[in-house]
Design an enzyme around this catalytic site. Structure first.
Site, PDB file in Angstrom:
ATOM      1  CG  ASP A  36      -2.332   0.902   1.019  1.00 19.79           C
ATOM      2  OD1 ASP A  36      -3.142   0.416   1.530  1.00 19.79           O
ATOM      3  OD2 ASP A  36      -2.232   1.809   0.183  1.00 19.79           O
TER       4      ASP A  36
ATOM      5  CD  GLU B  83      -6.844   5.603   2.997  1.00 17.03           C
ATOM      6  OE1 GLU B  83      -6.777   5.901   1.567  1.00 17.03           O
ATOM      7  OE2 GLU B  83      -6.052   4.933   3.606  1.00 17.03           O
TER       8      GLU B  83
HETATM    9  C1  GLC Z   1      -4.271   4.184   0.025  1.00 16.59           C
HETATM   10  C2  GLC Z   1      -5.317   3.191   0.226  1.00 16.59           C
HETATM   11  C3  GLC Z   1      -5.259   2.071  -0.747  1.00 16.59           C
HETATM   12  C4  GLC Z   1      -5.147   2.891  -2.040  1.00 16.59           C
HETATM   13  C5  GLC Z   1      -3.766   3.447  -2.310  1.00 16.59           C
HETATM   14  C6  GLC Z   1      -3.565   4.301  -3.366  1.00 16.59           C
HETATM   15  O1  GLC Z   1      -3.929   4.597   1.353  1.00 16.59           O
HETATM   16  O2  GLC Z   1      -4.875   2.502   1.520  1.00 16.59           O
HETATM   17  O3  GLC Z   1      -6.732   1.531  -0.599  1.00 16.59           O
HETATM   18  O4  GLC Z   1      -5.522   2.189  -3.071  1.00 16.59           O
HETATM   19  O5  GLC Z   1      -3.702   4.275  -0.873  1.00 16.59           O
HETATM   20  O6  GLC Z   1      -4.334   5.247  -3.531  1.00 16.59           O
END
Ligand code: GLC
Length: 613
Positions: free
Chosen positions: A304, A507
């Site tokens: 991530d 988030e």
């Molecule tokens: C974010 C998320 C993930 C996402 C990534 C790219 O922090 O946790 O779900 O795909 O970053 O944006």
């Protein structure tokens, strides 16, 4: 078989071995795309230098490359992404601007010695949601309420076509989290509390994105996320810690991944969260021994956003730990001038290989996986963008699919005296609440920007609930509206539609311990009550809300979740053109003490609840 955790007792070992067959048999059906891509991948791998190999393992955010796109070529980057807030330069968020940006980075990749095309990745949380004009679908909590895999597949078919309209062949979705605690700011990204439902809808979504074997002209690469247990952290803390034994972890969170692997998913994103204090990004047992070994996952694992930075205070150690644990591609969003940037990652990894801390075999395994997926997806022949797909972004046909999803996602929680459906010929309907007339509020987070935003002209096109209702009622009907409930327009109304709920978030910024309706929303209730007419309360939220007095004071209550751009789907059900078929994908709490699905005993409404009339 993998070495069981030392604490596993004989009984647990027995239980572990009795896991549902699906979880263990996933490896029995290797996806067709693996066989047809293995030899070209191996042949290309054999030609590659270490720099070229390591480059394929790196994904950089488009914002971090601004001003030096040639780094794609210099570092042989394998992928570029646009994170939640990364748009084409100059704020032009149109499909044409996206095509230009994506093609610009692709051109850099094609200037390299081996001309290995980029995989351009973007979040597809509920449609092609970064792009203005794209169709925004109900968030997954609403798709969970549909319980309908055909709709899940149809959603991602549309999303895939709109992605291809901007040249992006990799969508970070479906999120197959099993969210246990509604305090979690990502509850709405989860299909609900049932591992089986997440498995069914997630596998359908993978097939919607990828087609049957990843190779079709309209196929894009799916990315099941976030492995493993992202929705099971203590207290629903985003990026927190899952505390349980392995049998429980597997029972609650593994079935959706078994189903996604079975559906041939080509990539999986690893969670920020930890299990019993160990960061998933450094968990060799779960990533390599369980997912790749026991379950036979043949695609590649991506970290991530800067997630490996959280493993320890020493970045080089983080690189070693995460590569050796089984991560294959690394989302390194930071560019020159920031700590832990992609140049640093590449330098650290090269030196780790030189000292033998990371083996050449591990590098080759990671790159082979990435190349196999690129060949399977046909990226070598798909670097151009079909303008017909660009033109189809936001088409009436695509919107009709989303409208269907919206109608199927609404859950009727209360309906005294058959208040619903409303008559289209209603003499006077008064509507109260800003969320009735705000595309940004009805879409929620992950819409055009990472956190989403209230407003009609700041997000994207679409039909508000108010506009949809105005289109639905008969010409003689009077529909009045007040965002604040103030004024006397509601006097003499035959019914009041009260639209309440949450403002957008994404988030951790949505982690919240109090899910009671905010004061300014209960204030709207008082205004609605003053009209003396029956109240229909429509809840626009990413998770169940604690209703308090709103339940008793409403004649009818409907959970509409975060429906996206197609408010028409809400009107279809409110006026009876479509039946209520949605049922709760997660328990509805009486109060804030009932937010954890794993412990709630007697919720206000249980999973599966939903009236049909
Ligand atoms: C974010 C998320 C993930 C996402 C990534 C790219 O922090 O946790 O779900 O795909 O970053 O944006």
């Amino acid at each position: 078989m993998y070495p069981l955790r030392p604490s596993c007792s004989g009984l647990r070992r027995l239980l572990l071995l009795s896991l549902p067959a699906a979880a263990l048999l996933a490896s029995a059906t290797t996806p067709a795309w693996v066989a047809r891509s293995a030899s070209p991948a191996d042949a290309l791998l054999a030609q590659m230098t270490l720099d070229e190999k390591i480059g394929q393992m790196v994904q950089v955010d488009s914002d971090a490359l601004r001003g030096h796109p040639a780094d794609v070529q210099t570092y042989f980057l394998g992928s570029v992404l646009s994170g939640g807030n990364a748009d084409p330069a100059g704020g032009d968020n149109s499909p044409a601007a996206w095509v230009k940006m994506v093609q610009g980075f692709q051109a850099q990749a094609l200037k390299t010695r081996l001309q290995i095309p980029l995989l351009y990745g973007i979040d597809t949380v509920h449609g092609h949601n970064n792009i203005i004009g794209a169709v925004i679908f109900p968030h997954n909590v609403g798709m969970g309420a549909t319980h309908n895999p055909a709709l899940s597949l149809a959603e991602q078919r549309v999303t895939a076509e709109e992605m291809l309209g901007t040249g992006t062949l990799w969508g970070f979705g479906p999120c197959i989290a099993v969210a246990e605690n509604e305090r979690w700011g990502r509850t709405y990204e989860s299909y609900g509390t049932s591992p089986e439902l997440a498995a069914t809808l997630g596998a359908a979504a993978v097939r919607g994105f990828q087609g049957d074997d990843l190779g079709g002209p309209l196929s894009v690469l799916a990315c099941a996320k976030h492995f493993l247990g992202d929705g099971g952290t203590t207290g629903g803390k985003d990026q927190g810690d899952v505390v349980c034994d392995e049998v429980t972890l597997r029972r609650l969170y593994l079935p959706p991944y078994a189903a996604a692997v079975q559906a041939g998913v080509g990539s999986i994103m690893v969670s920020y969260s930890s299990w019993n204090g160990v960061k998933m990004s450094a968990n060799h047992h779960l990533m390599t021994e369980v997912l790749k070994g026991e379950m036979g996952f043949q695609g590649f694992l991506i970290s991530d956003w800067a997630a490996i930075d959280q493993i320890s205070p020493d970045y080089k150690q983080d690189v070693a730990a995460s590569v050796n644990a089984g991560l294959d591609m690394f989302m390194i969003p930071k560019g020159p001038g920031s700590a832990n940037n992609y140049g640093e990652f590449i330098g650290d990894l090269k030196s780790l290989v030189a000292t033998g801390t990371v083996s050449q075999a591990r590098i080759d395994d990671a790159v082979r996986r990435i190349l196999r997926v690129k060949y399977a997806l046909g990226v070598f022949a798909r670097t151009a963008v079909d303008p017909r797909l660009t033109a189809a972004i936001g088409s009436a046909e695509h919107r009709a699919v989303a409208r269907e999803c919206v109608s199927a996602s609404l859950v009727l929680l209360k309906n005294d005296k058959n208040t619903l459906p409303l008559a289209k010929g209603i003499k006077h309907l008064h509507i109260i609440g800003a969320a009735a007339d705000d595309v940004g509020l009805q879409c929620g987070g992950w819409t055009i920007s990472w956190q989403g935003k209230a407003g009609n002209n700041v997000t994207t096109g679409g039909t508000t609930i108010l506009a949809a209702i105005r289109q639905a009622v008969s010409t003689g009907s009077q529909v009045t509206f007040s965002a604040t409930g103030a004024g006397t327009d509601g006097q003499g109304a035959d019914a009041v539609l009260l639209v309440v709920g949450e403002r957008p978030y994404a988030e951790g910024q949505g982690d919240k311990a109090d899910l009671g309706l905010p004061a300014n929303q209960t204030q709207l209730l008082a205004q609605a009550k003053a009209s003396g007419a029956p109240i229909v309360t429509l809840i626009i939220s990413g998770r169940p809300m604690v209703l308090g007095t709103a339940l008793d004071q409403s004649a009818a209550v409907v959970a509409a979740w975060l429906p996206g751009t197609e408010g028409t789907g809400v009107a279809d059900v409110l006026f009876g053109d479509k039946k209520f078929t949605g049922t709760l994908p997660r328990p509805w709490p009486r109060d804030n003490s009932q937010l954890d699905a794993l412990t709630v005993i007697d919720p206000l409404f249980p999973v599966g609840y939903g009236l049909t009339k």
